[in-house]
Design an enzyme around this catalytic site. Structure first.
Site, mmCIF file in Angstrom:
data_model
loop_
_atom_site.group_PDB
_atom_site.id
_atom_site.type_symbol
_atom_site.label_atom_id
_atom_site.label_comp_id
_atom_site.label_asym_id
_atom_site.label_seq_id
_atom_site.Cartn_x
_atom_site.Cartn_y
_atom_site.Cartn_z
ATOM 1 N N LYS A 16 0.814 -1.218 0.000
ATOM 2 C CA LYS A 16 0.000 0.000 0.000
ATOM 3 C C LYS A 16 0.847 1.267 0.000
ATOM 4 C CE LYS A 16 -4.451 -1.411 1.973
ATOM 5 N NZ LYS A 16 -4.338 -2.847 1.784
ATOM 6 N N GLU B 61 -3.742 6.595 8.205
ATOM 7 C CA GLU B 61 -4.389 7.550 7.319
ATOM 8 C C GLU B 61 -5.526 8.288 8.013
ATOM 9 O OE1 GLU B 61 -3.941 5.376 2.960
ATOM 10 O OE2 GLU B 61 -5.794 5.139 4.106
ATOM 11 N N ARG C 275 -6.093 -8.803 -9.569
ATOM 12 C CA ARG C 275 -6.760 -10.094 -9.716
ATOM 13 C C ARG C 275 -8.175 -9.888 -10.216
ATOM 14 N NH1 ARG C 275 -10.269 -9.602 -5.448
ATOM 15 N NH2 ARG C 275 -9.479 -8.579 -3.570
#
Length: 485
Positions: free
Chosen positions: A119, A204, A297
């Site tokens: 990330k 965050e 995916r």
């Protein structure tokens, strides 16, 4: 130079394995199933042309065992591997091992999977192509550092602590105050190490009343990157999606173009190949969006995009793996329906606790405008070791209200599952809720309306059926046999 795929090993189970095998049948490609001991009688095993037992129940002994899966592919003459979603689908080591074994990997390159699986790294790449990212920090390791960052950047509670290598709603916790930081940090690190083998975290700003929107991308090896428009995935429980739809009721034409162009720009930057999604968090009140992650995916909810575009995304993945170019350009993609999907999990609809056991009765929804992606059959076992997804129910219509109407019919009139509890009562309550129908919701919708949703549950069990039979017998006894018999 194109290569031909003749047999695909599906490195998965349940709904994703069955879904992939359906397309392989259409393409006249044979399949190999892999299965654990409790899955020996599962639907994907019955469907495949060959099947290999790869270990006992724990995923580490079976569906996460790279050596056994690759060995199964080689022994059965499979020349390609499709990972589905979950398990090893976003594992760059597995992708490389598959290719090193001389097999075709049906998915994006291993280096792209690795970069987007982090990330922290993916946020940096997104920012480099001008996509806004949520204010956050990736180098904080203590409670004191988190507090100092909040003071320095003037970030207020709530915040979100996430596993850097996480995904699928795992390894993330919302933090409401100073007292919760220490516990949340320890818990996220522990879950991150257990699930992903990496305890790094990302902190965050939490976007209140955010909406979760993702853009479906397909790309080939020749630089062609095409978006198939967006999906709204805002209705979630415990950070995991349970209802998705396309198009998003949150976006107008201008915003839709911004989302989709940003997703294409990012995927071009990283050299993406195959099918994947770029996920965003939309701050609806302020009309701002932020990059969340790239899913390298096939997504669970890809089917509703197939319904609105008429494409087979699994088929596209297989064609791209055979080095074929995309057979269409961006201007050829013109969605013309509204589609809705619910995830029918074997869970208690009140507490979301898993419900395991034998499915003693199963009647899947049928009728116009309904598509089912199954993973079980009547008499099948829901084992306690894996994801509890029973089936995906999709409905489509000319517009959103039409699609909701069809979904209501599918769940309330045509669906019957006995032997295990499912989320069906909750799903029905959600799609009937006025706020959902109006398109007014956020990722906290279930959390905010849970008591009201539960109060609307309409549940049936086998006792209801026995009462109907008893009432009919009583009527015949009292009134005589009806003339129509």
């Amino acid at each position: 130079m194109e290569r031909e795929i003749k047999k695909v090993l599906v490195a998965n189970r349940g709904v994703p394995a069955v879904r992939i095998m359906h397309t392989c049948r259409d393409l006249k490609i044979k399949t190999t199933a892999v299965y654990s001991t409790p899955d020996r009688l599962s639907q994907h095993v019955h469907m495949a042309d060959s099947a290999v037992h790869i270990g006992d129940a724990p995923p580490g002994d079976s569906y996460l065992n790279i050596d056994r899966i690759i060995d199964a592919a080689l022994k059965t003459g499979s020349d390609a591997v499709h990972p589905g979603w979950g398990f090893l689908a976003e594992n760059d080591v597995f992708a490389k091992r598959v290719m090193d074994a001389g097999l075709t990997w049906i998915g994006p390159p291993a280096d792209v999977i690795r970069a987007m699986g982090d990330k922290i790294e993916s946020k940096k790449i997104a920012a480099s192509v001008g996509i806004p990212v949520i204010p956050g920090a990736d180098d904080l390791t203590t409670v004191e550092e988190i507090i100092q960052w909040m003071e320095r950047e003037k970030v207020e509670f709530p915040i979100m602590i996430k596993a850097s290598a996480g995904g699928g709603g795992k390894g993330m916790l919302k933090v409401e105050n100073h007292e919760q930081i220490g516990t949340a940090l320890s818990q996220v690190r522990s879950e991150a190490m257990k699930s992903f083998g990496d305890d790094r975290v990302l902190v965050e700003k939490y976007i209140e009343r955010g909406r979760h929107i993702e853009v479906q991308i397909v790309a080939d090896e020749y630089g062609n990157v095409v978006h198939l428009y967006e999906r709204e995935c805002t209705i979630q429980r415990r950070n995991q999606k349970i209802i998705e739809e396309t198009p998003s009721p949150s976006l107008d034409t201008g915003l839709r173009r911004e989302f989709c162009n940003a997703a294409v720009r990012l995927m071009q930057k990283i050299g993406y190949v195959s099918a994947g999604t770029v996920e965003f968090l939309f701050d609806a009140p302020n009309r701002k969006f932020y990059f969340l992650e790239v899913n390298t995916r096939l997504q669970v909810e890809h089917g509703i995009t197939e319904l609105t575009t008429g494409l087979d995304i699994v088929g596209i993945m297989i064609d791209v793996a055979q080095k074929k170019p995309l057979p269409f350009m961006q201007q050829d993609i013109v969605p013309n329906r509204w589609s809705l999907e619910v995830r029918l999990n074997a869970e208690d609809p009140r507490q979301f606790s898993p419900s395991f056991g034998t499915i003693t009765r199963l009647h899947s929804p049928q009728g116009p405008a309904v598509r089912i992606s199954p993973g079980v059959y009547e008499g099948a076992e829901i084992p306690p070791y894996y994801d509890s997804l029973v089936m995906l129910i999709m409905a489509t219509g000319a517009d959103r209200r039409d699609a909701i109407r069809v979904m209501d019919r599918a769940i309330s009139k045509n669906l019957r599952v006995e032997g295990v509890k499912t989320l069906a009562p909750l799903l029905l309550s959600i799609i009937r809720h006025p706020k959902f129908i109006e398109g007014e919701f956020s990722t906290r919708f279930i959390e905010e309306h849970m008591e009201e949703l539960v109060s609307k549950f309409i549940e049936k069990d086998s006792e209801d059926e026995m009462l109907k039979v008893a009432r009919y017998v009583a009527e015949v006894s009292a009134l005589g046999t009806p003339k129509w018999i």
